[in-house]
Design an enzyme around this catalytic site. Structure first.
Site, short mmCIF file in Angstrom:
data_model
loop_
_atom_site.label_atom_id
_atom_site.label_comp_id
_atom_site.label_asym_id
_atom_site.label_seq_id
_atom_site.Cartn_x
_atom_site.Cartn_y
_atom_site.Cartn_z
N ASP A 195 -1.96 2.02 18.28
CA ASP A 195 -2.63 0.51 18.06
C ASP A 195 -1.80 -0.17 17.08
O ASP A 195 -2.17 -1.24 16.86
CB ASP A 195 -3.98 0.66 17.58
CG ASP A 195 -5.12 1.18 18.74
OD1 ASP A 195 -4.96 0.26 19.75
OD2 ASP A 195 -5.81 1.93 18.58
N ALA A 217 -6.92 -8.17 -8.37
CA ALA A 217 -8.20 -8.84 -7.91
C ALA A 217 -8.72 -9.87 -9.03
O ALA A 217 -9.17 -10.87 -8.35
CB ALA A 217 -9.40 -7.95 -7.54
N SER A 250 -11.45 -1.23 -0.07
CA SER A 250 -10.26 -1.33 0.27
C SER A 250 -10.14 -1.62 1.88
O SER A 250 -9.15 -2.11 2.32
CB SER A 250 -9.77 0.05 0.31
OG SER A 250 -9.08 0.62 -1.10
N HIS A 285 -4.12 5.68 4.20
CA HIS A 285 -4.81 4.61 3.75
C HIS A 285 -4.05 3.25 4.13
O HIS A 285 -4.80 2.23 4.85
CB HIS A 285 -4.77 4.65 2.13
CG HIS A 285 -5.76 3.48 1.37
ND1 HIS A 285 -5.11 2.31 1.26
CD2 HIS A 285 -6.88 3.35 0.97
CE1 HIS A 285 -5.91 1.50 0.48
NE2 HIS A 285 -7.11 2.32 0.43
N ASN A 332 -14.37 0.09 -6.63
CA ASN A 332 -15.40 0.82 -6.19
C ASN A 332 -16.31 1.69 -7.39
O ASN A 332 -16.89 2.39 -6.97
CB ASN A 332 -15.22 1.73 -5.17
CG ASN A 332 -14.58 1.60 -3.77
OD1 ASN A 332 -14.49 0.07 -3.46
ND2 ASN A 332 -13.89 2.11 -3.06
N ASP A 360 0.78 -1.13 -0.02
CA ASP A 360 -0.10 0.03 -0.19
C ASP A 360 0.81 1.31 0.01
O ASP A 360 1.87 1.15 -0.84
CB ASP A 360 -0.91 -0.12 1.19
CG ASP A 360 -2.28 0.56 0.95
OD1 ASP A 360 -2.37 1.91 1.06
OD2 ASP A 360 -3.20 0.02 0.85
N ASP A 378 10.35 0.07 0.70
CA ASP A 378 9.74 0.90 0.05
C ASP A 378 10.26 1.04 -1.35
O ASP A 378 11.41 0.95 -1.66
CB ASP A 378 10.14 2.19 0.74
CG ASP A 378 9.29 3.43 0.16
OD1 ASP A 378 9.22 3.65 -1.04
OD2 ASP A 378 9.21 4.37 0.91
#
Length: 369
Positions: free
Chosen positions: A73, A205, A257, A100, A193, A64, A83
């Site tokens: 958290d 996907a 996402s 994101h 989406n 991502d 990277d």
């Protein structure tokens, strides 16, 4: 440079609909009461799941825009990564405006140890996140995406989450995904989406072997903006998902996402509980126990809404059973808009061949008479 399009929505405070280019455990039960509806007793029932597995030690790669390793958290959950944008050293930074990658990571492995009343628990709160940064702000090349997937599959990830989409079937990305599947990695990707508009097949996907995930709301109904097509494998919660956000904060996010990491988190639970099972068995657990409402696999919801408890308690699937996602979907599950001329043309060709054969036989008989 061809870019990878990441679609996601964040209806939080003032609604911001973003179509951007890509792009534990203290006490999980203490996390933001009422906000994490996915983990309540009406849905996944996190308390019951965690009696069986918390994803201990399973490495989940988040390919991502980087992950904020200093989020309250996520402290202690994020490994050194990589990277491929040339911006940072190892992926443990998230400089995107929307956070994101950090949001995706929190859904998977949030520790629940953040501020009281705000903390986020991931589905697999003791899993580890491998941050693989392929997006530099609002842009990423397909080369970077391919490199990121390949890095993840060769650096210990047992699950790879890709909450990115592109309508381009790039050979580099295809090769990287195929290699990951061969390396016994569960690959999960957001379906996209654009279901109310172009609804074109989205990659990675739609690639063979990938768990493509559509989104559902609190009632279990499919989110209408989810992409549909024969490649959809599962549906998972993706509407009003409370999770970790930028600058140590929290957000409520909507989109596929945020449905994909729900599946990645459950895959981590399964890989921890059944360490001897291969990726095909894990995939078949997920698809074989999903709730389809008796409709089988559909272009809208795949095999149905994910059911983590059933997946964790089901009898093992055979190690030699075929991966249901390793080949294109059957012809009985057409994607919307798919032409029905293909079978007609095939029938015409067969008929033509038979006519030629008959004519040839007749000609031979005449020549022999």
């Amino acid at each position: 440079m061809v870019s990878v399009v990441r679609f996601h929505e964040r209806p939080w405070v003032s609604v911001l609909i973003a179509a951007l280019v890509v792009l534990a455990a203290a006490d999980p039960a203490a996390a933001a009461p009422g906000r994490q509806w996915t983990l309540d007793s009406e849905h996944f029932d996190g308390a019951r799941l965690w009696q069986l597995s918390k994803g201990d030690g399973v490495i989940v790669a988040v390919v991502d825009g980087g992950v904020d390793a200093h989020h309250p958290d996520l402290i202690g959950r994020v490994l050194p990564g990589a990277d491929f944008t040339g911006y940072a050293v190892d992926g443990r930074r998230d400089v995107s405006a929307d956070g994101h990658g950090t949001s995706v990571a929190g859904i998977i492995a949030g520790s629940g140890s953040g501020p009281a009343g705000s903390a986020v628990s991931g589905i697999a709160p003791r899993a580890r996140i491998l941050p693989v940064r392929v997006a530099d702000g609002a842009a990423s090349s397909l080369t970077a995406l391919a490199q990121g997937i390949d890095y993840a599959s060769t650096h210990g990830a047992k699950v790879i989450n890709v909450s990115t989409c592109t309508p381009v079937s790039d050979p580099q990305v295809r090769a990287a995904v195929a290699a990951a599947v061969r390396r016994d990695v569960v690959v999960v990707a957001a379906a996209g989406n654009d279901g109310l508009a172009a609804n074109s097949a989205q990659y990675p996907a739609a690639l063979p072997g990938v768990l493509a995930v559509a989104a559902s709301d609190v009632s279990g109904a499919r989110w209408p903006k989810s992409e549909s097509g024969g490649y959809i494998a599962l549906t998972a919660p993706g509407v009003d998902i409370y999770t970790t956000g930028p600058d140590g904060g929290y957000v409520s996010a909507t989109g596929t996402s945020f449905a994909a990491p729900q599946v990645s988190g459950v895959a981590a639970l399964l890989r921890a509980r059944f360490p001897a099972e291969n990726a095909v068995q894990i995939v078949n657990r997920l698809t074989g126990t999903a709730t389809s409402g008796g409709h089988g696999r559909t272009a809208e919801g795949g095999y149905g809404l994910i059911d983590p408890y059933r997946a964790l308690t089901a009898a093992p699937f055979s190690r030699t059973e075929n991966n249901l996602l390793a080949a294109p979907p059957p012809a009985s599950v057409p994607a919307p808009g798919k032409s029905h001329l293909v079978p007609l043309v095939a029938a015409v060709l067969v008929a033509a061949v038979l006519l030629v054969a008959a004519a040839t036989a007749l000609l031979r008989r005449r020549q022999q008479s």
